[in-house]
Design a protein around this motif. Structure first.
Motif, PDB file in Angstrom:
ATOM      1  N   GLU A 120      17.392   9.737 -23.803  1.00 19.04           N
ATOM      2  CA  GLU A 120      17.950  10.940 -24.424  1.00 19.04           C
ATOM      3  C   GLU A 120      17.875  12.127 -23.469  1.00 19.04           C
ATOM      4  OE1 GLU A 120      15.941  11.620 -28.114  1.00 19.04           O
ATOM      5  OE2 GLU A 120      16.789   9.824 -29.053  1.00 19.04           O
ATOM      6  N   ALA A 121      16.846  12.176 -22.646  1.00 19.03           N
ATOM      7  CA  ALA A 121      16.713  13.279 -21.696  1.00 19.03           C
ATOM      8  C   ALA A 121      17.854  13.270 -20.684  1.00 19.03           C
ATOM      9  CB  ALA A 121      15.363  13.194 -20.977  1.00 19.03           C
ATOM     10  N   ASN A 122      18.279  12.086 -20.262  1.00 21.66           N
ATOM     11  CA  ASN A 122      19.351  11.985 -19.281  1.00 21.66           C
ATOM     12  C   ASN A 122      20.731  11.978 -19.925  1.00 21.66           C
ATOM     13  OD1 ASN A 122      20.256  11.676 -16.521  1.00 21.66           O
ATOM     14  ND2 ASN A 122      20.818   9.585 -17.081  1.00 21.66           N
ATOM     15  N   LEU A 123      20.851  11.355 -21.085  1.00 22.70           N
ATOM     16  CA  LEU A 123      22.146  11.242 -21.774  1.00 22.70           C
ATOM     17  C   LEU A 123      21.998  11.700 -23.217  1.00 22.70           C
ATOM     18  CD1 LEU A 123      23.396   7.699 -20.641  1.00 22.70           C
ATOM     19  CD2 LEU A 123      24.137   9.913 -19.765  1.00 22.70           C
ATOM     20  N   PRO A 124      21.929  12.994 -23.459  1.00 17.82           N
ATOM     21  CA  PRO A 124      21.843  13.452 -24.848  1.00 17.82           C
ATOM     22  C   PRO A 124      23.056  12.982 -25.648  1.00 17.82           C
ATOM     23  CG  PRO A 124      21.508  15.274 -23.299  1.00 17.82           C
ATOM     24  CD  PRO A 124      21.964  14.097 -22.495  1.00 17.82           C
ATOM     25  N   THR A 125      22.891  12.865 -26.958  1.00 13.13           N
ATOM     26  CA  THR A 125      24.005  12.518 -27.827  1.00 13.13           C
ATOM     27  C   THR A 125      25.185  13.437 -27.514  1.00 13.13           C
ATOM     28  OG1 THR A 125      22.556  11.731 -29.582  1.00 13.13           O
ATOM     29  CG2 THR A 125      24.765  12.422 -30.238  1.00 13.13           C
ATOM     30  N   GLY A 126      26.360  12.836 -27.396  1.00  9.72           N
ATOM     31  CA  GLY A 126      27.561  13.604 -27.073  1.00  9.72           C
ATOM     32  C   GLY A 126      27.897  13.615 -25.597  1.00  9.72           C
ATOM     33  N   SER A 127      26.979  13.135 -24.741  1.00 13.21           N
ATOM     34  CA  SER A 127      27.255  13.093 -23.305  1.00 13.21           C
ATOM     35  C   SER A 127      28.485  12.246 -23.035  1.00 13.21           C
ATOM     36  CB  SER A 127      26.066  12.490 -22.543  1.00 13.21           C
ATOM     37  OG  SER A 127      24.924  13.290 -22.658  1.00 13.21           O
ATOM     38  N   LEU A 128      29.218  12.611 -21.985  1.00 13.64           N
ATOM     39  CA  LEU A 128      30.401  11.860 -21.587  1.00 13.64           C
ATOM     40  C   LEU A 128      30.106  11.047 -20.339  1.00 13.64           C
ATOM     41  CD1 LEU A 128      33.169  14.581 -22.100  1.00 13.64           C
ATOM     42  CD2 LEU A 128      32.551  12.702 -23.637  1.00 13.64           C
TER      43      LEU A 128
END
Length: 193
Positions: A120-128
């Protein structure tokens, strides 16, 4: 053209909790972006997998011909397939750790296996994510490793995914919707946008 499933030495015994703990620093050291894609998987029906060198990803159909449209495990209130689970991405380092018997045990079935930090730290929800010419959006659906994961790769592999402090690391990978249709190839790299 179809690529073979990734090769590894077969081993009958599932991964142990001790092996998972020892490999933890290596798993957490995965690249933050610009990740090589190790495999692409196409699933026309349950327990069927093929490993093409390219996949078409579409907003409306997911991966055309795959079971998401006909047999999704998560649906919207109207019964239609939930787009948040169109594509699954598994970290290469986790796949290599748990999928030991590559001739006798099925591939996890994830659309893309890539060497990427999916926390989650690298790819939070909504990341593209750029996957070839396609763009994927990381969903809020947590991939906790289904019953099949436990049966195929062992109790330790399942418990590791949901152990205290581990869910934010998304060790089982991420689920994504397709934001922009396109083609992803085995030679492409997965990049954060």
């Amino acid at each position: 053209m179809t690529s073979a499933a990734p090769a590894a030495s077969p081993a009958a015994a599932p991964v142990t909790a001790e092996e998972l703990a020892a490999a933890f620093p290596h798993v957490l050291a995965a690249p933050k972006t610009d990740a090589p894609i190790a495999s692409l998987c196409w699933r026309a029906r349950f327990n069927a997998r093929s490993f093409p060198d390219r996949l078409l990803l579409t907003r409306g159909c997911g991966v055309p011909g795959e079971r998401w449209r006909k047999h999704p495990w998560l649906t919207l209130p109207d019964g239609s397939p939930d787009p948040r689970i169109q594509v699954s991405i598994l970290p290469t380092r986790v796949c290599d750790l748990v999928w030991r018997d590559r001739t006798g045990t099925p591939h996890p079935g994830d659309t893309i296996v890539a060497d990427l930090d999916m926390s989650e730290a690298n790819l939070p929800t909504g990341s593209l994510l750029q996957a070839g010419t396609a763009v994927l959006r990381v969903s809020d659906v947590f991939n906790d490793g289904c019953v099949k994961w436990k049966v195929r790769y062992g109790r330790a592999a399942k418990d590791w995914i949901v152990a205290e402090g581990h869910p934010p690391l998304r060790l089982r990978g991420v689920l994504c919707s397709i934001e922009q249709s396109g083609v992803v190839r085995l030679s492409d790299r997965l990049r954060k946008l």
